[in-house]
Motif scaffolding. Sequence first.
Motif, PDB file in Angstrom:
ATOM      1  N   LYS A 154       0.822  -1.229   0.168  1.00 29.42           N
ATOM      2  CA  LYS A 154      -0.118   0.078  -0.049  1.00 29.42           C
ATOM      3  C   LYS A 154       0.737   1.259   0.037  1.00 29.42           C
ATOM      4  N   HIS A 155       0.344   2.123  -0.846  1.00 30.18           N
ATOM      5  CA  HIS A 155       1.132   3.221  -0.875  1.00 30.18           C
ATOM      6  C   HIS A 155       1.230   4.071   0.441  1.00 30.18           C
ATOM      7  N   PRO A 156       2.130   4.751   1.151  1.00 29.86           N
ATOM      8  CA  PRO A 156       2.122   5.000   2.518  1.00 29.86           C
ATOM      9  C   PRO A 156       1.200   6.177   2.641  1.00 29.86           C
ATOM     10  N   GLU A 157       0.971   7.162   1.779  1.00 29.81           N
ATOM     11  CA  GLU A 157      -0.023   8.320   1.898  1.00 29.81           C
ATOM     12  C   GLU A 157      -1.490   7.928   1.199  1.00 29.81           C
ATOM     13  N   SER A 158      -1.503   7.504   0.148  1.00 31.16           N
ATOM     14  CA  SER A 158      -2.636   7.530  -0.397  1.00 31.16           C
ATOM     15  C   SER A 158      -3.419   5.965  -0.108  1.00 31.16           C
ATOM     16  N   GLN A 159      -2.618   5.116   0.437  1.00 30.17           N
ATOM     17  CA  GLN A 159      -3.205   3.662   0.693  1.00 30.17           C
ATOM     18  C   GLN A 159      -3.650   2.834  -0.580  1.00 30.17           C
ATOM     19  N   TYR A 160      -3.283   3.453  -1.540  1.00 26.05           N
ATOM     20  CA  TYR A 160      -3.654   2.468  -3.031  1.00 26.05           C
ATOM     21  C   TYR A 160      -2.686   1.393  -2.903  1.00 26.05           C
ATOM     22  N   PRO A 161      -3.033   0.352  -3.567  1.00 27.53           N
ATOM     23  CA  PRO A 161      -2.009  -0.603  -3.608  1.00 27.53           C
ATOM     24  C   PRO A 161      -1.133  -0.266  -4.683  1.00 27.53           C
ATOM     25  N   GLN A 162       0.125  -0.838  -4.679  1.00 28.58           N
ATOM     26  CA  GLN A 162       1.056  -0.506  -5.828  1.00 28.58           C
ATOM     27  C   GLN A 162       1.871  -1.700  -5.804  1.00 28.58           C
TER      28      GLN A 162
END
Length: 78
Positions: free
Chosen positions: A40-48
């Motif tokens: 999870k992206h640390p800021e947006s929490q979207y998976p990457q």
Amino acid sequence: MIGLKPRKSLTLEKVDIPSGFFADFLRGLFDGDGNFRVAKHPESQYPQIRVRFSSASPKFIRWLRQQINNKLNTHGFI
């Protein structure tokens, strides 16, 4: 000679790969010395997807990063 030699682990700097074969080279390199994970992206929490390559040669890793950035128009870090 494209830059490969015996005992290359610590001394490899760059590989002279024709542009048309870079994707194939990268895929082969990933098969041998790469991995990925989903985080999870640390800021947006979207998976990457995070793709990593391993090497004992810092010069090779810096060269590889530059090639990936230039040829695939992406950015990463070491």
